[in-house]
Design a protein around this motif. Sequence first.
Motif, PDB file in Angstrom:
ATOM      1  N   UNK A   1      14.621   1.263  10.041  1.00 51.92           N
ATOM      2  CA  UNK A   1      13.240   1.294  10.532  1.00 51.92           C
ATOM      3  C   UNK A   1      12.367   0.410   9.646  1.00 51.92           C
ATOM      4  N   UNK A   2      12.238  -0.876   9.983  1.00 53.82           N
ATOM      5  CA  UNK A   2      11.498  -1.821   9.130  1.00 53.82           C
ATOM      6  C   UNK A   2      10.059  -1.409   8.868  1.00 53.82           C
ATOM      7  N   UNK A   3       9.483  -0.572   9.711  1.00 55.53           N
ATOM      8  CA  UNK A   3       8.115  -0.118   9.475  1.00 55.53           C
ATOM      9  C   UNK A   3       8.014   0.595   8.132  1.00 55.53           C
ATOM     10  N   UNK A   4       8.939   1.523   7.874  1.00 53.84           N
ATOM     11  CA  UNK A   4       8.886   2.272   6.621  1.00 53.84           C
ATOM     12  C   UNK A   4       9.308   1.420   5.426  1.00 53.84           C
ATOM     13  N   UNK A   5      10.092   0.384   5.679  1.00 56.65           N
ATOM     14  CA  UNK A   5      10.360  -0.586   4.618  1.00 56.65           C
ATOM     15  C   UNK A   5       9.047  -1.227   4.192  1.00 56.65           C
ATOM     16  N   UNK A   6       8.206  -1.566   5.182  1.00 52.64           N
ATOM     17  CA  UNK A   6       6.911  -2.167   4.884  1.00 52.64           C
ATOM     18  C   UNK A   6       6.016  -1.255   4.068  1.00 52.64           C
ATOM     19  N   UNK A   7       5.983   0.032   4.417  1.00 52.20           N
ATOM     20  CA  UNK A   7       5.176   0.986   3.647  1.00 52.20           C
ATOM     21  C   UNK A   7       5.651   1.033   2.196  1.00 52.20           C
ATOM     22  N   UNK A   8       6.964   1.126   2.013  1.00 47.78           N
ATOM     23  CA  UNK A   8       7.504   1.186   0.648  1.00 47.78           C
ATOM     24  C   UNK A   8       7.205  -0.099  -0.128  1.00 47.78           C
ATOM     25  N   UNK A   9       7.358  -1.244   0.514  1.00 47.47           N
ATOM     26  CA  UNK A   9       7.085  -2.510  -0.171  1.00 47.47           C
ATOM     27  C   UNK A   9       5.622  -2.609  -0.583  1.00 47.47           C
ATOM     28  N   UNK A  10       4.729  -2.065   0.234  1.00 53.61           N
ATOM     29  CA  UNK A  10       3.314  -2.056  -0.140  1.00 53.61           C
ATOM     30  C   UNK A  10       3.074  -1.236  -1.392  1.00 53.61           C
ATOM     31  N   UNK A  11       3.740  -0.092  -1.491  1.00 56.95           N
ATOM     32  CA  UNK A  11       3.618   0.755  -2.684  1.00 56.95           C
ATOM     33  C   UNK A  11       4.178   0.031  -3.904  1.00 56.95           C
ATOM     34  N   UNK A  12       5.359  -0.542  -3.741  1.00 54.78           N
ATOM     35  CA  UNK A  12       6.015  -1.203  -4.876  1.00 54.78           C
ATOM     36  C   UNK A  12       5.239  -2.421  -5.347  1.00 54.78           C
ATOM     37  N   UNK A  13       4.718  -3.214  -4.419  1.00 58.44           N
ATOM     38  CA  UNK A  13       3.991  -4.422  -4.822  1.00 58.44           C
ATOM     39  C   UNK A  13       2.699  -4.071  -5.540  1.00 58.44           C
TER      40      UNK A  13
ATOM     41  N   UNK B   1       0.787   1.425   2.272  1.00 55.75           N
ATOM     42  CA  UNK B   1       1.391   1.663   0.967  1.00 55.75           C
ATOM     43  C   UNK B   1       0.479   1.281  -0.176  1.00 55.75           C
ATOM     44  N   UNK B   2      -0.173   0.108  -0.079  1.00 55.09           N
ATOM     45  CA  UNK B   2      -1.078  -0.336  -1.133  1.00 55.09           C
ATOM     46  C   UNK B   2      -2.250   0.630  -1.298  1.00 55.09           C
ATOM     47  N   UNK B   3      -2.808   1.051  -0.175  1.00 55.94           N
ATOM     48  CA  UNK B   3      -3.968   1.948  -0.219  1.00 55.94           C
ATOM     49  C   UNK B   3      -3.599   3.294  -0.814  1.00 55.94           C
ATOM     50  N   UNK B   4      -2.386   3.758  -0.550  1.00 54.71           N
ATOM     51  CA  UNK B   4      -1.942   5.029  -1.118  1.00 54.71           C
ATOM     52  C   UNK B   4      -1.960   4.978  -2.647  1.00 54.71           C
ATOM     53  N   UNK B   5      -1.506   3.870  -3.209  1.00 55.59           N
ATOM     54  CA  UNK B   5      -1.522   3.719  -4.675  1.00 55.59           C
ATOM     55  C   UNK B   5      -2.956   3.667  -5.183  1.00 55.59           C
ATOM     56  N   UNK B   6      -3.830   2.951  -4.470  1.00 55.76           N
ATOM     57  CA  UNK B   6      -5.230   2.891  -4.885  1.00 55.76           C
ATOM     58  C   UNK B   6      -5.878   4.271  -4.869  1.00 55.76           C
ATOM     59  N   UNK B   7      -5.568   5.082  -3.871  1.00 58.31           N
ATOM     60  CA  UNK B   7      -6.110   6.444  -3.820  1.00 58.31           C
ATOM     61  C   UNK B   7      -5.627   7.262  -5.009  1.00 58.31           C
ATOM     62  N   UNK B   8      -4.369   7.090  -5.367  1.00 59.31           N
ATOM     63  CA  UNK B   8      -3.822   7.817  -6.509  1.00 59.31           C
ATOM     64  C   UNK B   8      -4.543   7.427  -7.794  1.00 59.31           C
ATOM     65  N   UNK B   9      -4.792   6.140  -7.956  1.00 56.45           N
ATOM     66  CA  UNK B   9      -5.472   5.680  -9.167  1.00 56.45           C
ATOM     67  C   UNK B   9      -6.927   6.137  -9.212  1.00 56.45           C
ATOM     68  N   UNK B  10      -7.546   6.267  -8.032  1.00 57.46           N
ATOM     69  CA  UNK B  10      -8.904   6.819  -8.002  1.00 57.46           C
ATOM     70  C   UNK B  10      -8.897   8.261  -8.515  1.00 57.46           C
ATOM     71  N   UNK B  11      -7.880   9.016  -8.145  1.00 59.19           N
ATOM     72  CA  UNK B  11      -7.752  10.388  -8.634  1.00 59.19           C
ATOM     73  C   UNK B  11      -7.626  10.412 -10.157  1.00 59.19           C
ATOM     74  N   UNK B  12      -6.805   9.499 -10.654  1.00 62.39           N
ATOM     75  CA  UNK B  12      -6.616   9.422 -12.092  1.00 62.39           C
ATOM     76  C   UNK B  12      -7.880   8.960 -12.800  1.00 62.39           C
ATOM     77  N   UNK B  13      -8.773   8.282 -12.066  1.00 61.31           N
ATOM     78  CA  UNK B  13     -10.052   7.843 -12.629  1.00 61.31           C
ATOM     79  C   UNK B  13     -11.074   8.968 -12.663  1.00 61.31           C
ATOM     80  N   UNK B  14     -10.751  10.097 -12.007  1.00 60.33           N
ATOM     81  CA  UNK B  14     -11.665  11.227 -12.056  1.00 60.33           C
ATOM     82  C   UNK B  14     -12.227  11.680 -10.723  1.00 60.33           C
ATOM     83  N   UNK B  15     -11.885  10.993  -9.624  1.00 52.41           N
ATOM     84  CA  UNK B  15     -12.402  11.458  -8.331  1.00 52.41           C
ATOM     85  C   UNK B  15     -11.851  12.849  -8.038  1.00 52.41           C
ATOM     86  N   UNK B  16     -12.739  13.761  -7.619  1.00 53.75           N
ATOM     87  CA  UNK B  16     -12.341  15.145  -7.389  1.00 53.75           C
ATOM     88  C   UNK B  16     -12.266  15.502  -5.905  1.00 53.75           C
ATOM     89  N   UNK B  17     -13.035  14.828  -5.077  1.00 54.68           N
ATOM     90  CA  UNK B  17     -13.070  15.144  -3.651  1.00 54.68           C
ATOM     91  C   UNK B  17     -11.930  14.421  -2.934  1.00 54.68           C
TER      92      UNK B  17
END
Length: 352
Positions: free
Chosen positions: A81-93, A303-319
């Motif tokens: 399923x190349x779609x999920x390959x794309x999601x993973x590659x976005x996270x990894x990149x 995938x890229x946005x998921x990592x950005x959301x995680x880093x926002x959490x680590x920056x202190x976002x609570x909501x």
Amino acid sequence: MVTIKEIAAAVGVSSATVSRVLNYDPTLSISTRKRQAIIETAEALNYATPRNRSRAAAQGIGLGLKIALVHFLEPAQELADPYYVGVRLGIESRCQALKSEIVKIVHTGSPPEAAILEGASGVVAVGHYYGDALEWLHRHSRHLVFADYAPAGDADDSVLSDVATAMTRLLGAVHAMGYRRIGFIGWIDAFHEPENIHSERRCRTYIEWMTKAGLFDPDLCLVERMTPDSGYALARTMLSNPSPPKVLITCNDNMALGAYRAIHEMGLRIPEDVAVASFNDIPVAQFLGPPLTTVKIPAELIGETAVDLLLERLSGREVAKKVVLGTEIVWRGSTPAPVDHGPTRLGELSPV
């Protein structure tokens, strides 16, 4: 920190105009001179867009982090399923750009070693998780983001595309072309609502839309548990119907590949005998014969946005934050492209 309102006052335009210029809105009608003045004023005042501020903060936080990527597919299943390959590659990149370490975990049955999650700064979970699997992720993750899925409620960070809205747009478009015998083939989301075989979002939306339009025929809505041959088997069954569909919508492009095989084996032509449309826009879609009409879902950006959301959490976002990315229907040869003749009333087109 300088604001958009201050830039607008300095240039003599509205705040909305400044926002659209700085976000590179291609639909904005504005003179080159005025656009340049906005950009130069923003630069002179050292303005940074919220997106750039977020990314700048993330660059500082990402260095040295360990991020766990939990996938709901085995490697062999993902490759199918190349779609999920794309999601993973976005996270990894994105992790690579941030110089963050990434640890991959597969969760397809018994839970992996919980210590891996507990030792990570945060977790990105790809795919759908319910019941015990969802509870396990919550229990062992310091910070958790879901990619391509949003659990019920509003307590979790998530990023996905709204396939229900995309399905509504696709159905509206083919209906406006005059199609009335519209078929759908998909899969059973066995974990979400086990008692409801039609709970998958695209399928549920199809049934609701077709019912409201007075066009729903249960013989034209077939689902089964996903296998590599689902698209082929379901398409062949549906097209053997005494009154088959004139356009077939498949749940994803992999199913469309199987449907193509069934259609060709049955001696039918695409789109003359049956048009085909789908979801995901995997790379092979444009090379089929004829090329496949499909709803483009931005897998890598999810995938890229998921990592950005995680880093926002680590920056202190609570909501908690839920990000819904847009989709686009890519019209190709498997479905005639829509022609804009203005508003069309039911009955003005010959039904097919």
